[in-house]
Write an enzyme that holds these catalytic residues in place. Sequence first.
Site, PDB file in Angstrom:
ATOM      1  N   SER A 117       0.795  -1.238   0.000  1.00  0.00           N
ATOM      2  CA  SER A 117       0.000   0.000   0.000  1.00  0.00           C
ATOM      3  C   SER A 117       0.819   1.276   0.000  1.00  0.00           C
ATOM      4  O   SER A 117       0.520   2.215   0.751  1.00  0.00           O
ATOM      5  CB  SER A 117      -0.953   0.033   1.198  1.00  0.00           C
ATOM      6  OG  SER A 117      -1.879  -0.967   1.088  1.00  0.00           O
ATOM      7  N   ASP A 155      -6.679  -0.565   2.420  1.00  0.00           N
ATOM      8  CA  ASP A 155      -5.366   0.084   2.439  1.00  0.00           C
ATOM      9  C   ASP A 155      -5.421   1.443   3.130  1.00  0.00           C
ATOM     10  O   ASP A 155      -4.590   1.765   3.984  1.00  0.00           O
ATOM     11  CB  ASP A 155      -4.833   0.263   1.008  1.00  0.00           C
ATOM     12  CG  ASP A 155      -4.848  -1.047   0.236  1.00  0.00           C
ATOM     13  OD1 ASP A 155      -5.002  -2.103   0.868  1.00  0.00           O
ATOM     14  OD2 ASP A 155      -4.720  -1.005  -1.004  1.00  0.00           O
TER      15      ASP A 155
HETATM   16  C1  GLA Z   1      -5.592  -4.478  -2.682  1.00  0.00           C
HETATM   17  C2  GLA Z   1      -6.767  -3.515  -2.565  1.00  0.00           C
HETATM   18  C3  GLA Z   1      -7.495  -3.704  -1.228  1.00  0.00           C
HETATM   19  C4  GLA Z   1      -7.848  -5.175  -0.984  1.00  0.00           C
HETATM   20  C5  GLA Z   1      -6.630  -6.062  -1.237  1.00  0.00           C
HETATM   21  C6  GLA Z   1      -6.975  -7.522  -1.178  1.00  0.00           C
HETATM   22  O1  GLA Z   1      -4.615  -4.151  -1.745  1.00  0.00           O
HETATM   23  O2  GLA Z   1      -6.315  -2.194  -2.659  1.00  0.00           O
HETATM   24  O3  GLA Z   1      -8.643  -2.896  -1.192  1.00  0.00           O
HETATM   25  O4  GLA Z   1      -8.935  -5.548  -1.780  1.00  0.00           O
HETATM   26  O5  GLA Z   1      -6.030  -5.809  -2.499  1.00  0.00           O
HETATM   27  O6  GLA Z   1      -7.403  -7.889   0.091  1.00  0.00           O
END
Ligand code: GLA
Length: 386
Positions: A127, A173
């Site tokens: 993230s 995230d």
């Molecule tokens: C990405 C997305 C999140 C979530 C994850 C899987 O990080 O940004 O919102 O869906 O994948 O859990």
Amino acid sequence: MEERRRFISKEFKQLYGRLPSIWARAPGRVDLMGSHTDYNMGFVLTMTIDRDTWIAAFPREDNHIVIHSCNTPGGAFFSLEDIQRDKVAPWTNYVRGVAAVMQTSGFKLRGFDGLIHSTVPFGSGLSSSAAIEMAVAILFKTLSDLRLNPVDMALIGQRAENDFVGVSTGILDQYSSAMGRDGCGILLDCRHLTSEAVPINPALQVVICNTRSERNLVGTEYDERRAQCEEGLRLLQRFYPGITALRDVSPAMFMAQRQMLPELIARRCQFIIEENQRVLDLAQALPEDCPEPLHELFAASYSGARDLYEIGSPAMAAMMDAMLLAPGLVAARQAGAGFGGSMVALVKEGFLEVFIDHVTKTYQQETKIQAEIYAVQAAPGAMILE
Ligand code: GLA
């Protein structure tokens, strides 16, 4: 920390001819359980990491934003009156997107000169983009004196991602980066946008194992998984009219109707519904000094992600094998969206060095890729630095 501040201040001075007057920071995150449960309104056991994004800034008298980054070349200069998407320096879209959404929500923003410095590795599923968004959000909040709580900031970041950047992610995230806590995990309820602290047994270390393999399928495959979950929900509503998300379906309810769904849709739904239950089970098990349930929950999450949700990859399989054979391993699974990127392990205290050494060598032998493996600690959510 002081060294980092000195380095950024020096760069800032070179760019803008003066020192920054305000510093914002927001962390990356790792999910300990709950892959793809967020957009199904379910639960995630998530944790901030002590890798974060800082923005050093100085307010401007006009309504322009100037933003540069110590990590990536290029930057942006734009007016808050005319915010366009940028193809040349796409990372600036996280800044532009947050500004655009805040303004559409009625907030009056003040311009700034800013410089980003991030220790969240890019594109590895931790993230890094949400960390930029939350650092920008708290910076605007403070500079423009806005009434915003961390959950509002997370929702703004998610809208920026969905509507401006054009990626249809859930809330995980941004919520983690805004609301994560120092020293513990959080159990996030994605429907009610509430969370509670979950202590992690102090005899365990959380270790990131980055496969450093391509993740370029993420966008399309991600959207496809979301659509399949929606299709599953629609079909299950015939039997359970009261449900509005897969989160409302218990494993027993699902099993009673599984044969009524097309096989592929059934596999996708089964994963989400079981994964959601595993999050709740992990919240109970994580504080305890008992490795077996942790091992089992993580293993079931990984095999479900690989076989039912199909978000695995050959690099992830090689990393999983390497982790499972390494000394000190308690539990291991995927992290983030899957399709490569980072994975996560719980490792017994005192075993970190041998664990890293073993996994690095085994993975390298198998894939010829130099993995990136390091322990992380839960850090505070987005804040202004004193
Ligand atoms: C990405 C997305 C999140 C979530 C994850 C899987 O990080 O940004 O919102 O869906 O994948 O859990």
